[in-house]
Write an enzyme that holds these catalytic residues in place. Sequence first.
Site, mmCIF file in Angstrom:
data_model
loop_
_atom_site.group_PDB
_atom_site.id
_atom_site.type_symbol
_atom_site.label_atom_id
_atom_site.label_comp_id
_atom_site.label_asym_id
_atom_site.label_seq_id
_atom_site.Cartn_x
_atom_site.Cartn_y
_atom_site.Cartn_z
ATOM 1 N N GLU A 60 0.383 5.353 0.480
ATOM 2 C CA GLU A 60 -0.558 6.378 0.941
ATOM 3 C C GLU A 60 -0.153 7.758 0.438
ATOM 4 O OE1 GLU A 60 -0.938 5.765 5.200
ATOM 5 O OE2 GLU A 60 -2.079 3.920 4.853
ATOM 6 N N CYS A 90 -10.766 -3.915 -3.757
ATOM 7 C CA CYS A 90 -9.718 -4.798 -4.295
ATOM 8 C C CYS A 90 -10.284 -6.141 -4.743
ATOM 9 C CB CYS A 90 -8.611 -4.973 -3.264
ATOM 10 S SG CYS A 90 -7.660 -3.446 -3.042
ATOM 11 N N GLU A 100 -3.121 -4.710 -2.783
ATOM 12 C CA GLU A 100 -3.656 -5.645 -3.782
ATOM 13 C C GLU A 100 -3.751 -4.980 -5.150
ATOM 14 O OE1 GLU A 100 -4.793 -4.862 -0.836
ATOM 15 O OE2 GLU A 100 -5.937 -6.467 0.108
ATOM 16 N N CYS A 140 -10.038 -5.559 1.086
ATOM 17 C CA CYS A 140 -11.191 -4.646 1.023
ATOM 18 C C CYS A 140 -12.046 -4.948 -0.202
ATOM 19 C CB CYS A 140 -10.739 -3.191 1.042
ATOM 20 S SG CYS A 140 -10.271 -2.529 -0.559
ATOM 21 N N ASN A 177 0.827 -1.206 0.000
ATOM 22 C CA ASN A 177 0.000 0.000 0.000
ATOM 23 C C ASN A 177 0.861 1.256 0.000
ATOM 24 O OD1 ASN A 177 0.600 -0.929 2.684
ATOM 25 N ND2 ASN A 177 -0.950 0.429 3.536
ATOM 26 N N CYS A 234 -4.346 0.547 -2.158
ATOM 27 C CA CYS A 234 -4.115 -0.705 -1.432
ATOM 28 C C CYS A 234 -3.027 -1.550 -2.105
ATOM 29 C CB CYS A 234 -5.381 -1.535 -1.403
ATOM 30 S SG CYS A 234 -6.742 -0.833 -0.478
HETATM 31 N N1 THU Z 1 -5.239 -1.438 2.703
HETATM 32 C C1 THU Z 1 -4.704 -2.322 1.810
HETATM 33 O O1 THU Z 1 -3.577 -2.146 1.346
HETATM 34 N N2 THU Z 1 -5.446 -3.389 1.447
HETATM 35 C C2 THU Z 1 -6.698 -3.661 1.913
HETATM 36 O O2 THU Z 1 -7.330 -4.608 1.473
HETATM 37 C C3 THU Z 1 -7.281 -2.802 2.944
HETATM 38 C C4 THU Z 1 -6.551 -1.565 3.270
HETATM 39 C C5 THU Z 1 -4.427 -0.284 3.096
HETATM 40 C C6 THU Z 1 -4.962 1.039 2.625
HETATM 41 C C7 THU Z 1 -4.385 1.991 3.641
HETATM 42 O O3 THU Z 1 -3.080 2.347 3.222
HETATM 43 C C8 THU Z 1 -4.266 1.155 4.910
HETATM 44 O O4 THU Z 1 -4.362 -0.202 4.497
HETATM 45 C C9 THU Z 1 -5.347 1.436 5.935
HETATM 46 O O5 THU Z 1 -6.601 1.336 5.390
#
Ligand code: THU
Length: 136
Positions: free
Chosen positions: A46, A91, A57, A88, A44, A55
């Site tokens: 940000e 994804c 994925e 999530c 991930n 994310c």
């Molecule tokens: N996140 C993911 O990388 N994958 C997921 O399936 C859920 C959330 C990340 C997004 C964000 O950077 C952090 O987790 C918190 O939500």
Amino acid sequence: MMELHDRLIAAARAALELSYSPYSGFRVGAALMDEAGVIHAGTNVENASLGLSICAERVAVFTAAALGSRRITAVAVVTETAGPTPPCGACRQVLREFADVDLPVWIAGRGDEIEQFSLDELLPRSFSTYLDEESS
Ligand code: THU
């Protein structure tokens, strides 16, 4: 010989170490296998404008797609939660673009516990057009 899910989880754990997540502190790693047997990983990433974060994925899927892959045959997602944390909803839909509903999705947290789901379990009655057109 390492089993496929062990290889994917190891690749996802390595990707997690590269997570750029200063806002949430929630590190995620993902790794998938494509139709050529190549493993693509993602983590991930940000942004200060939080909604622009992406994310792990989707980084893995889009990296694979941008390199020409059009089919995902297996995927693993790793977090640092005590137990496995499923991917999530957004994804799940992005995975579906390039995967059949029986795609194995392995998830792991910090410990040894590994859970396996099919994409169909995570995203029942999914919307898809690309793969259906490909196979007809
Ligand atoms: N996140 C993911 O990388 N994958 C997921 O399936 C859920 C959330 C990340 C997004 C964000 O950077 C952090 O987790 C918190 O939500």
